[in-house]
Design a protein around this motif. Structure first.
Motif, PDB file in Angstrom:
ATOM      1  N   TYR A 148       0.815  -1.224   0.000  1.00  0.00           N
ATOM      2  CA  TYR A 148       0.000   0.000   0.000  1.00  0.00           C
ATOM      3  C   TYR A 148       0.845   1.269   0.000  1.00  0.00           C
ATOM      4  CZ  TYR A 148       0.885   1.822   4.676  1.00  0.00           C
ATOM      5  OH  TYR A 148       1.474   2.411   5.756  1.00  0.00           O
ATOM      6  N   SER A 152      -0.175   5.113  -0.979  1.00  0.00           N
ATOM      7  CA  SER A 152      -0.434   6.026   0.130  1.00  0.00           C
ATOM      8  C   SER A 152       0.394   7.298  -0.002  1.00  0.00           C
ATOM      9  CB  SER A 152      -0.115   5.324   1.462  1.00  0.00           C
ATOM     10  OG  SER A 152      -0.313   6.184   2.556  1.00  0.00           O
ATOM     11  N   LEU A 464      -5.198  -5.901   4.967  1.00  0.00           N
ATOM     12  CA  LEU A 464      -5.075  -4.452   5.028  1.00  0.00           C
ATOM     13  C   LEU A 464      -6.431  -3.881   5.398  1.00  0.00           C
ATOM     14  CD1 LEU A 464      -3.884  -1.596   4.348  1.00  0.00           C
ATOM     15  CD2 LEU A 464      -4.509  -2.060   1.960  1.00  0.00           C
ATOM     16  N   GLY A 469      -5.981   2.378   6.097  1.00  0.00           N
ATOM     17  CA  GLY A 469      -5.118   2.864   5.035  1.00  0.00           C
ATOM     18  C   GLY A 469      -5.482   4.280   4.615  1.00  0.00           C
TER      19      GLY A 469
END
Length: 490
Positions: A148, A152, A464, A469
């Motif tokens: 991720y 991100s 996740l 996130g």
């Protein structure tokens, strides 16, 4: 090219707009969640676990997926830098907006290699390389650790630009061998030294969170000294009826040796050379975290019914897994499958030992102390050999500048409904952090991540938390905006 003017008078980002922007970018069709899902499908194990990584194309495929997506975001031109025999890195440089005159640079770090799949251990309906979304959790190997991170970092910057907020100079660096101890990264950092510039803030997106209810800052990471311990007592295997009672079992000798290293009744490491003094500030932070987390510290682990922890004191548990040495036996050789195990006294036993070290303990010194302890005066004249195969430094964060501590806490409250941030030591290792701390001694660190309770990085059923996130990305956007403001005032 059209010049975009940023609002240098604006004090802070609009928290609601920031969250909405990032949440939409993550959840929309073809967005971040869909991209991470495609990344999960690629079995790009770290080179320590996949010796064909240079030829099977999986690392290249994962790199291409990330780079192709970044190109479409129109924030800069990513470079794939690769030297023969070394894993590649992705390098992306974004100049500061015109209003920020400083050359001070934010380094945003992540990695894209994965741990082994452990396919057979995943729950029914789940698979390490098949993305599955259940209850806002995206299951699959590497999504949270650390696939991720590229998405991100880029989305946080896009959120600033969406609100025309100034931003500092940013370098995004994504490596491909973190799960192997980052053997290639020091080389690349040296090669890129002149391009990296004046690194003053390092944001690492490869750590954990104590819960999913606030922003967590990692203050320390443990080092590691790993290797194999082999005990050999016979030249050839013999009938156990003839040998038992005469020949000491290699496993019993192994037990004797391990008792030198660890008290089997308490789990306390006996080798004093592996300890350091724990800073009082870290003890206080552990106490604060224990009050907030409560039994989450225990309940996130999949104990069998009736299983118990090594201590009932929650603060001690946090300190055990962040500032004290600990032993785990992670593998064994020299044993036949149970279905093929006859009444035979085996020649030898080999155990793989993983010894986590306090953040400030020098790993090479620890390896020498472990070898001396285990090989000295072998019981029963057995042939004993310790082969250290991994020695990675831990890391302890410098104290935060006041502006950064305030920024982190404001970001957490803005994104998590008024809940402030917390700081905690993590039990895992990110070798790169120690190296960066030595190379950029004046830099500030924001080490954070999405690996919260039950997310199970490295194990089966890794997931996740999509909401986490989004929220971590939102917090990072706020911190970047605050740093731009800080630089403008200097």
């Amino acid at each position: 090219e059209k010049v975009v003017r940023y609002n240098s008078e604006k004090e802070t980002m609009d928290a609601s707009k920031t969250f909405k922007f990032i949440d939409e970018r993550w959840r929309q069709t073809g967005g971040v969640v869909d991209q991470i899902s495609e990344y999960i499908r690629i079995p790009n194990q770290s080179p320590h676990y996949d010796h064909q990584w240079e030829t099977n194309g999986y690392t290249d495929k994962a790199i291409k997926l990330l780079v192709d997506w970044v190109v479409l975001q129109n924030i800069g031109t990513p470079e794939v830098i690769k030297v023969p025999g070394r894993t590649p890195v992705i390098y992306l440089e974004i100049p500061a907006s015109a209003e920020v005159k400083s050359e001070k640079t934010v380094l945003m770090y992540g990695h894209m290699d994965k741990q082994p799949p452990l396919t057979e251990a995943w729950a029914e309906g789940l698979h390490p390389y098949t993305p599955v979304i259940r209850e806002d959790k995206l299951y699959g190997r590497g999504g949270a650790d650390d696939g991720y991170s590229t998405f991100s970092a880029v989305t946080a910057l896009q959120a600033l630009r969406d609100q025309k907020m100034p931003h500092p100079r940013i370098v995004i660096l994504i490596e491909a061998s973190e799960e192997s101890g980052s053997p290639d990264l020091p080389f690349y950092v040296d090669q890129l030294s002149s391009r990296l510039g004046d690194i003053s803030l390092i944001i690492c997106l490869d750590s954990g969170c104590g819960n999913y209810e606030q922003f967590w800052l990692t203050t320390s990471l443990r080092g590691i000294a790993a290797g194999t311990l082999t005990v050999k007592i016979l030249k050839e295997a013999v009938h156990s009826g003839s040998a038992s009672g005469v020949v000491p079992s290699s496993v019993r000798i192994m037990r004797i040796l391990l008792d030198r290293l660890e008290d089997s009744k308490t789990g306390t490491i006996q080798l004093k050379d592996l300890y350091v003094d724990i800073p009082e500030r870290r003890v206080q932070q552990a106490e604060q975290a224990a009050k907030v987390l409560g039994r989450t510290i225990i309940d996130e682990l999949a104990f069998v019914e009736g299983g118990k922890t090594v201590s009932e004191d929650l603060t001690e548990l946090l300190l055990n897994k962040s500032w004290r040495p600990q032993l785990a036996v992670t593998g064994a050789e020299g044993f036949p499958e149970i279905s093929k195990a006859g009444n035979v006294m085996r020649t030898h036993s080999t155990f793989k030992l993983s010894i986590r070290l306090p953040p400030t303990k020098e790993p090479e010194t620890a390896q020498k102390a472990i070898k001396a302890l285990l090989e000295k005066d072998p019981p029963y004249g057995a042939h004993v050999e310790w082969k250290g195969d991994q020695a990675a430094s831990g890391w302890s964060s410098p104290l935060l500048d006041q502006w950064l501590e305030d920024s982190i806490d404001r970001a957490s409250k803005a994104v998590f409904g008024g809940k402030g941030s917390l700081q905690i030591g993590e039990g895992g290792s990110i070798p790169f952090m120690g190296m960066l701390g030595r190379k950029f001694p004046s830099a500030q660190f924001v080490i954070t991540g999405v690996l919260g309770p039950a997310s199970n990085a490295h194990g089966p059923n890794e997931f996740l938390s999509i909401s986490m996130g989004v929220k971590v990305t939102s917090c990072v956007a706020h911190i970047l905006a605050d740093y731009a403001k800080q630089l403008q005032q200097q």
